[in-house]
Structures are given as structure tokens and as C-alpha cells.
Motif scaffolding. Structure first.
Motif, short mmCIF file in Angstrom:
data_model
loop_
_atom_site.label_atom_id
_atom_site.label_comp_id
_atom_site.label_asym_id
_atom_site.label_seq_id
_atom_site.Cartn_x
_atom_site.Cartn_y
_atom_site.Cartn_z
N GLN A 206 0.94 -1.25 -0.05
CA GLN A 206 0.04 0.06 -0.17
C GLN A 206 0.90 1.24 0.10
N ASP A 207 0.17 2.49 -0.21
CA ASP A 207 0.83 3.55 -0.42
C ASP A 207 1.30 4.36 1.26
N VAL A 208 2.39 4.46 1.30
CA VAL A 208 2.92 5.10 2.65
C VAL A 208 2.37 6.16 3.15
N ASP A 209 2.23 7.15 2.31
CA ASP A 209 1.67 8.59 2.43
C ASP A 209 -0.11 8.27 2.85
N GLY A 210 -0.60 7.62 2.27
CA GLY A 210 -2.07 7.07 2.89
C GLY A 210 -1.91 6.67 4.23
N PHE A 211 -0.99 5.70 4.32
CA PHE A 211 -1.02 5.07 5.76
C PHE A 211 -0.54 5.96 6.90
N ILE A 212 0.27 6.89 6.44
CA ILE A 212 0.83 7.74 7.40
C ILE A 212 -0.35 8.70 8.04
N GLN A 213 -1.25 9.13 7.02
CA GLN A 213 -2.41 9.56 7.19
C GLN A 213 -3.46 8.92 8.26
N LEU B 16 1.36 2.49 20.56
CA LEU B 16 2.03 1.17 19.64
C LEU B 16 1.00 0.86 18.54
N VAL B 17 1.54 0.89 17.42
CA VAL B 17 0.68 0.38 16.26
C VAL B 17 1.16 -1.22 16.01
N VAL B 18 0.25 -1.84 15.86
CA VAL B 18 0.38 -3.40 15.45
C VAL B 18 0.05 -3.84 14.17
N ASP B 19 0.75 -4.50 13.43
CA ASP B 19 0.20 -4.95 12.05
C ASP B 19 0.66 -6.57 11.95
N CYS B 20 -0.54 -7.43 12.06
CA CYS B 20 -0.21 -8.73 11.93
C CYS B 20 -0.18 -9.46 10.53
N PHE B 21 -0.16 -8.53 9.64
CA PHE B 21 0.01 -8.91 8.21
C PHE B 21 0.83 -8.05 7.52
N LEU B 22 2.14 -7.97 8.09
CA LEU B 22 3.19 -7.00 7.65
C LEU B 22 3.43 -6.85 6.40
N THR C 207 2.92 -0.04 7.01
CA THR C 207 2.31 0.31 8.24
C THR C 207 3.83 0.56 9.09
N ALA C 208 4.48 -0.17 9.01
CA ALA C 208 5.76 0.10 9.99
C ALA C 208 6.31 1.40 9.67
N LEU C 209 6.59 1.58 8.20
CA LEU C 209 7.20 2.68 7.81
C LEU C 209 6.32 4.11 8.13
N ALA C 210 4.87 3.61 8.08
CA ALA C 210 4.05 5.03 8.45
C ALA C 210 4.26 5.42 9.95
N ALA C 211 4.21 4.27 10.72
CA ALA C 211 4.20 4.66 12.35
C ALA C 211 5.62 5.25 12.53
N ILE C 212 6.55 4.98 11.69
CA ILE C 212 7.91 5.53 12.17
C ILE C 212 7.75 7.13 11.58
N GLN C 213 7.24 7.32 10.41
CA GLN C 213 7.17 8.46 9.64
C GLN C 213 6.14 9.53 10.28
N ARG D 235 5.16 3.65 18.10
CA ARG D 235 6.14 2.30 18.44
C ARG D 235 5.50 1.48 17.34
N PHE D 236 6.19 0.30 16.94
CA PHE D 236 5.48 -0.81 16.01
C PHE D 236 5.86 -1.97 16.32
N ILE D 237 4.92 -2.96 16.23
CA ILE D 237 5.33 -4.26 16.21
C ILE D 237 4.53 -4.94 15.12
N GLY D 238 5.28 -5.87 14.43
CA GLY D 238 4.72 -6.50 13.13
C GLY D 238 5.17 -7.99 12.87
N CYS D 239 4.18 -8.72 12.36
CA CYS D 239 4.54 -9.92 11.86
C CYS D 239 4.00 -10.54 10.89
N ASP D 240 4.34 -11.55 10.02
CA ASP D 240 3.87 -12.17 9.07
C ASP D 240 4.34 -13.76 8.65
N VAL D 241 3.62 -14.41 8.29
CA VAL D 241 3.69 -15.96 8.21
C VAL D 241 4.79 -16.12 7.07
#
Length: 145
Positions: A83-90, A101-107, A112-118, A124-130
Motif C-alpha cells: 500500500q501507499d506509505v503517504d496514505g497509511f501515514i494519514q 503502539l501500532v501493530v500489524d499482524c500482516f506485515l 504500516t511500520a514505515l508509516a508509524a515511524i514517519q 512504536r511498532f510491532i509487526g509479524c507475518d507468516v
């Protein structure tokens, strides 16, 4: 919050509403997207719903001041669902406060991680993916691997 395709809305709403209270739906508008045609429904969507839920009985912390988010140029070079980082920052700035804390279970590619940082004030961010390759790509994108 969960972003989902329109054809899955009844399933998501039914499942999430068993455990959480529905708050609102955002429109993630993708004008630059070459939308996939939904042949069985004869629809050509250019937006995705973002369902906002909260704990049962909770009171919203803040107003949703804008319920349409416009994505910029969509880039799928790191992951097919990227997805688009700028949209996710919004989205991150609208639904969280600095240092939350922002969590993304489908990294996936780590949007989403980049958006949380920017995001303004940072999150803060935690993410995971299979998919281990997706985790490696995300870590590399964050400068962590």
C-alpha cells in the motif's frame, strides 16, 4: 482497524462485531489504481473500506475528522498487496497518538511500520507475518536488516 475488500465486508463485519464495537468506516480511495474487476458482482472498485472497531463499551478518544483517505501512487515492487506509505501515514496519525503502539499482524512489505515511524510525533511498532521473506524485506526497508 482492518482494510478489506468490499466482497468480504459481510464476513468481516460479522466476525469483528462478535468481539468489538463498530465505530466507523473510512474510504481508502485509490485514484491511481488499476482496479481489479469483480466479475461475479459486476463492479470495478477504486476504493477499499477500512473498518474501525473498538473495545466493547469503549468511548472514542478523538474525532474522526476525515473519513476519506486518498492514496498516492501505488507501488507493488516489494509485495503484491503493498500500500501507499503517504496514505497509511494519514491513517496512523488519525487513529493513534504519538508514542502509541501500532501493530500489524500482516506485515507484508512493512508499509504500516514505515508509516508509524514517519508519522508526526512517531509511533512504536510491532509487526509479524507468516512469510519470512516479507519480514526480511520489511526489516530491510526499515534499515534493520
Amino acid at each position: 482497524m482492518v482494510m478489506c475488500g468490499q466482497s468480504y465486508l459481510p464476513d468481516y463485519i460479522g466476525s469483528l462485531s462478535k468481539h468489538l464495537d463498530y465505530r466507523w468506516t473510512l474510504c481508502y480511495y485509490m485514484p491511481q489504481c488499476s482496479a481489479p474487476q469483480m466479475w461475479q458482482r459486476k463492479a470495478n472498485p477504486f476504493w477499499k473500506p477500512i473498518l474501525i472497531y473498538q473495545r466493547k463499551g469503549a468511548t472514542p478518544r478523538s474525532w474522526i475528522k476525515k473519513d476519506v483517505i486518498t492514496a498516492g501512487k501505488l507501488d507493488k515492487n516489494l509485495h503484491p498487496w503493498q500500500q501507499d506509505v503517504d496514505g497509511f501515514i494519514q491513517i496512523v496519525e488519525m487513529l493513534s497518538d504519538p508514542d502509541d503502539l501500532v501493530v500489524d499482524c500482516f506485515l507484508g512489505s512493512g508499509t504500516t511500520a514505515l508509516a508509524a515511524i514517519q508519522a508526526q510525533g512517531g509511533r512504536r511498532f510491532i509487526g509479524c507475518d507468516v512469510d519470512l521473506d516479507a519480514v526480511k524485506r520489511s526489516r530491510s526497508r526499515m534499515g534493520q536488516g
